[in-house]
Design a protein around this motif. Structure first.
Motif, PDB file in Angstrom:
ATOM      1  N   ARG A  67       4.782   2.226  -8.433  1.00 57.05           N
ATOM      2  CA  ARG A  67       3.948   1.087  -8.810  1.00 57.05           C
ATOM      3  C   ARG A  67       4.671   0.115  -9.733  1.00 57.05           C
ATOM      4  O   ARG A  67       4.527  -1.101  -9.608  1.00 57.05           O
ATOM      5  CB  ARG A  67       2.665   1.591  -9.476  1.00 57.05           C
ATOM      6  CG  ARG A  67       1.701   0.475  -9.853  1.00 57.05           C
ATOM      7  CD  ARG A  67       0.370   1.046 -10.300  1.00 57.05           C
ATOM      8  NE  ARG A  67      -0.512   0.015 -10.792  1.00 57.05           N
ATOM      9  CZ  ARG A  67      -1.215  -0.798 -10.027  1.00 57.05           C
ATOM     10  NH1 ARG A  67      -1.130  -0.697  -8.722  1.00 57.05           N
ATOM     11  NH2 ARG A  67      -2.005  -1.713 -10.545  1.00 57.05           N
ATOM     12  N   MET A 102       0.824  -1.215   0.000  1.00 59.59           N
ATOM     13  CA  MET A 102       0.000   0.000   0.000  1.00 59.59           C
ATOM     14  C   MET A 102       0.855   1.260   0.000  1.00 59.59           C
ATOM     15  O   MET A 102       0.526   2.255  -0.652  1.00 59.59           O
ATOM     16  CB  MET A 102      -0.885   0.035   1.250  1.00 59.59           C
ATOM     17  CG  MET A 102      -2.035  -0.922   1.253  1.00 59.59           C
ATOM     18  SD  MET A 102      -3.019  -0.614   2.755  1.00 59.59           S
ATOM     19  CE  MET A 102      -3.822  -2.205   2.917  1.00 59.59           C
ATOM     20  N   ARG A 142       2.764   3.029  -3.512  1.00 59.28           N
ATOM     21  CA  ARG A 142       1.956   3.180  -4.720  1.00 59.28           C
ATOM     22  C   ARG A 142       2.614   4.113  -5.733  1.00 59.28           C
ATOM     23  O   ARG A 142       2.394   3.990  -6.927  1.00 59.28           O
ATOM     24  CB  ARG A 142       0.582   3.729  -4.349  1.00 59.28           C
ATOM     25  CG  ARG A 142      -0.223   2.829  -3.433  1.00 59.28           C
ATOM     26  CD  ARG A 142      -0.764   1.638  -4.125  1.00 59.28           C
ATOM     27  NE  ARG A 142      -1.892   1.979  -4.966  1.00 59.28           N
ATOM     28  CZ  ARG A 142      -2.606   1.098  -5.644  1.00 59.28           C
ATOM     29  NH1 ARG A 142      -2.292  -0.175  -5.581  1.00 59.28           N
ATOM     30  NH2 ARG A 142      -3.612   1.477  -6.388  1.00 59.28           N
ATOM     31  N   ALA A 183      -9.236  -4.629  -2.281  1.00 58.97           N
ATOM     32  CA  ALA A 183      -7.888  -5.121  -1.995  1.00 58.97           C
ATOM     33  C   ALA A 183      -7.629  -5.152  -0.498  1.00 58.97           C
ATOM     34  O   ALA A 183      -7.012  -6.091   0.026  1.00 58.97           O
ATOM     35  CB  ALA A 183      -6.849  -4.238  -2.697  1.00 58.97           C
ATOM     36  N   PHE A 198      -2.545  -7.924  -2.027  1.00 60.02           N
ATOM     37  CA  PHE A 198      -2.967  -6.534  -2.214  1.00 60.02           C
ATOM     38  C   PHE A 198      -2.659  -6.060  -3.627  1.00 60.02           C
ATOM     39  O   PHE A 198      -3.478  -5.393  -4.268  1.00 60.02           O
ATOM     40  CB  PHE A 198      -2.277  -5.616  -1.203  1.00 60.02           C
ATOM     41  CG  PHE A 198      -2.747  -4.189  -1.302  1.00 60.02           C
ATOM     42  CD1 PHE A 198      -3.898  -3.792  -0.641  1.00 60.02           C
ATOM     43  CD2 PHE A 198      -2.060  -3.270  -2.081  1.00 60.02           C
ATOM     44  CE1 PHE A 198      -4.355  -2.483  -0.746  1.00 60.02           C
ATOM     45  CE2 PHE A 198      -2.513  -1.961  -2.196  1.00 60.02           C
ATOM     46  CZ  PHE A 198      -3.659  -1.564  -1.520  1.00 60.02           C
ATOM     47  N   THR A 199      -1.478  -6.421  -4.146  1.00 62.66           N
ATOM     48  CA  THR A 199      -1.098  -5.984  -5.487  1.00 62.66           C
ATOM     49  C   THR A 199      -2.041  -6.562  -6.538  1.00 62.66           C
ATOM     50  O   THR A 199      -2.502  -5.851  -7.437  1.00 62.66           O
ATOM     51  CB  THR A 199       0.349  -6.409  -5.800  1.00 62.66           C
ATOM     52  OG1 THR A 199       1.226  -5.834  -4.826  1.00 62.66           O
ATOM     53  CG2 THR A 199       0.770  -5.943  -7.180  1.00 62.66           C
ATOM     54  N   ARG A 236      -9.549   0.885  -3.772  1.00 66.14           N
ATOM     55  CA  ARG A 236      -8.661  -0.037  -3.065  1.00 66.14           C
ATOM     56  C   ARG A 236      -9.379  -0.832  -1.989  1.00 66.14           C
ATOM     57  O   ARG A 236      -8.777  -1.694  -1.355  1.00 66.14           O
ATOM     58  CB  ARG A 236      -7.507   0.754  -2.441  1.00 66.14           C
ATOM     59  CG  ARG A 236      -6.634   1.449  -3.466  1.00 66.14           C
ATOM     60  CD  ARG A 236      -5.701   2.450  -2.845  1.00 66.14           C
ATOM     61  NE  ARG A 236      -4.752   1.864  -1.935  1.00 66.14           N
ATOM     62  CZ  ARG A 236      -3.833   2.564  -1.260  1.00 66.14           C
ATOM     63  NH1 ARG A 236      -3.755   3.865  -1.421  1.00 66.14           N
ATOM     64  NH2 ARG A 236      -2.993   1.960  -0.451  1.00 66.14           N
ATOM     65  N   SER A 286      -5.632  -5.029  -6.408  1.00 66.12           N
ATOM     66  CA  SER A 286      -5.722  -3.618  -6.791  1.00 66.12           C
ATOM     67  C   SER A 286      -5.362  -3.390  -8.253  1.00 66.12           C
ATOM     68  O   SER A 286      -5.438  -2.258  -8.740  1.00 66.12           O
ATOM     69  CB  SER A 286      -4.812  -2.775  -5.895  1.00 66.12           C
ATOM     70  OG  SER A 286      -3.457  -3.174  -6.014  1.00 66.12           O
TER      71      SER A 286
END
Length: 249
Positions: free
Chosen positions: A27, A21, A24, A170, A157-158, A167, A161
Motif C-alpha cells: 500500500r 486493487m 494492496r 471504490a 480506486f486509490t 472497498r 479507498s
C-alpha cells in the motif's frame, strides 16, 4: 470512431483500477506512486490544459487558477469539517484522539474520486469534440486521453479507498470512472460544450487533486514504512506522467 476510442479509454481506466486493487499488500508504494502520478497530472496536464482552454480572467488572474484555489480550499474545508487528519495524526506524534476514525474519514478521497469521474467524462467530451473538429484532431486527442486513463483509474480506486476498509464504494467509482469517457463521447452527439467552461473546471479539479496528494496520500504513504522506496515510487509517478505527456505532444 470517437465511440470506439472511448471504449479503449474505458479499458485503460479499468486496468489502472484493477492494478491498484491487486497490490494492496504494498500500500505504501501504491500511495507513493499515486501521489507522484497526481502531481504529474496536475503540473503537466491539467493546469496547462486549463490555461489553454480558457483565457478569461478575474482581477487580472486567469479564471482556471481561481478555480484551482477554490478546489484546493474546498477540500481543505471538507477535511477540517470531517477531522480527517485525526485518522493518522498519531502516526507522527503521541497524540490521543478519542474519535480517530470518525465517520467523516475518507470523505475527501471519495470527493476526489468523484472529481476524477467528472474529469473522465470531460475526457470523453474532448474525444467527441476533437472529432467534430476533424479526424486528425480527434485521433490525437483520443491518444492523449488513453495515455493517461491508466493513471486515472489507478488514482480513482486509490483515492476512494483511502481510510476505508469497505472497498465497494471504490469499485463502484472505478466502474463509473471507466464508463465516463464513453458517456462523454455520446454526449457530444447531442450538445456542444463551451470551452470557456472547461478551463475553470479543469483548474478546480487540479486544486482538488493536488490537495489530496499533498495532505492525504503522501503523508499516509510515508507514515509507517521505509521512505526511500516510497520516494522512488513518487518520483517514478511524476516521471511517468512527464513521459506520457511528452509522447502525446
Amino acid at each position: 470512431m470517437a465511440l470506439v476510442l472511448s471504449v479503449v479509454a474505458f479499458l485503460m481506466t479499468l486496468t489502472g483500477g484493477l492494478v491498484a486493487m491487486r497490490v494492496r499488500d504494498r500500500r505504501h508504494l501504491v500511495l507513493g506512486l499515486a501521489g507522484g502520478l497526481i502531481l504529474g497530472v496536475v503540473a503537466f496536464d491539467l493546469v496547462p490544459e486549463s490555461l489553454e482552454a480558457s483565457h478569461a480572467s478575474v482581477l487580472g488572474v486567469p479564471a482556471p487558477m481561481i478555480g484551482f484555489a477554490v478546489g484546493f480550499l474546498l477540500l481543505h474545508v471538507i477535511e477540517q469539517a470531517a477531522a480527517i487528519h485525526q485518522a493518522h495524526e498519531s502516526e507522527y506524534a503521541p497524540h490521543d484522539h478519542p474519535h480517530a476514525h470518525a465517520p467523516g474519514a475518507g470523505r475527501a478521497g471519495i470527493l476526489a474520486a468523484c472529481a476524477l469521474v467528472a474529469h473522465s467524462y470531460v475526457d470523453g467530451l474532448s474525444i467527441g469534440l476533437g472529432f467534430q473538429s476533424g479526424t486528425d484532431t480527434g485521433i490525437f486527442v483520443a491518444l492523449a486521453v488513453i495515455a493517461h486513463d491508466f493513471a486515472d483509474g489507478f488514482n480513482t480506486f486509490t483515492a476512494a479507498s483511502l481510510h476505508r476498509a469497505d472497498r465497494r464504494p471504490a469499485v463502484l467509482l472505478l466502474i463509473a470512472d471507466s464508463l465516463a469517457p464513453i458517456v462523454g463521447a455520446l454526449t457530444t452527439l447531442l450538445v456542444t460544450v463551451p470551452e470557456a467552461v472547461l478551463g475553470p473546471y479543469l483548474g478546480f479539479f487540479a486544486g482538488v487533486l493536488l490537495y489530496l496528494a499533498a495532505a492525504e496520500i503522501l503523508p499516509e504513504a510515508h507514515s509507517r514504512h521505509p521512505r526511500t522506496l516510497t520516494l522512488c515510487s513518487t518520483g517514478a509517478g511524476v516521471l511517468a506522467v512527464l513521459f506520457i505527456v511528452g509522447l502525446a505532444e
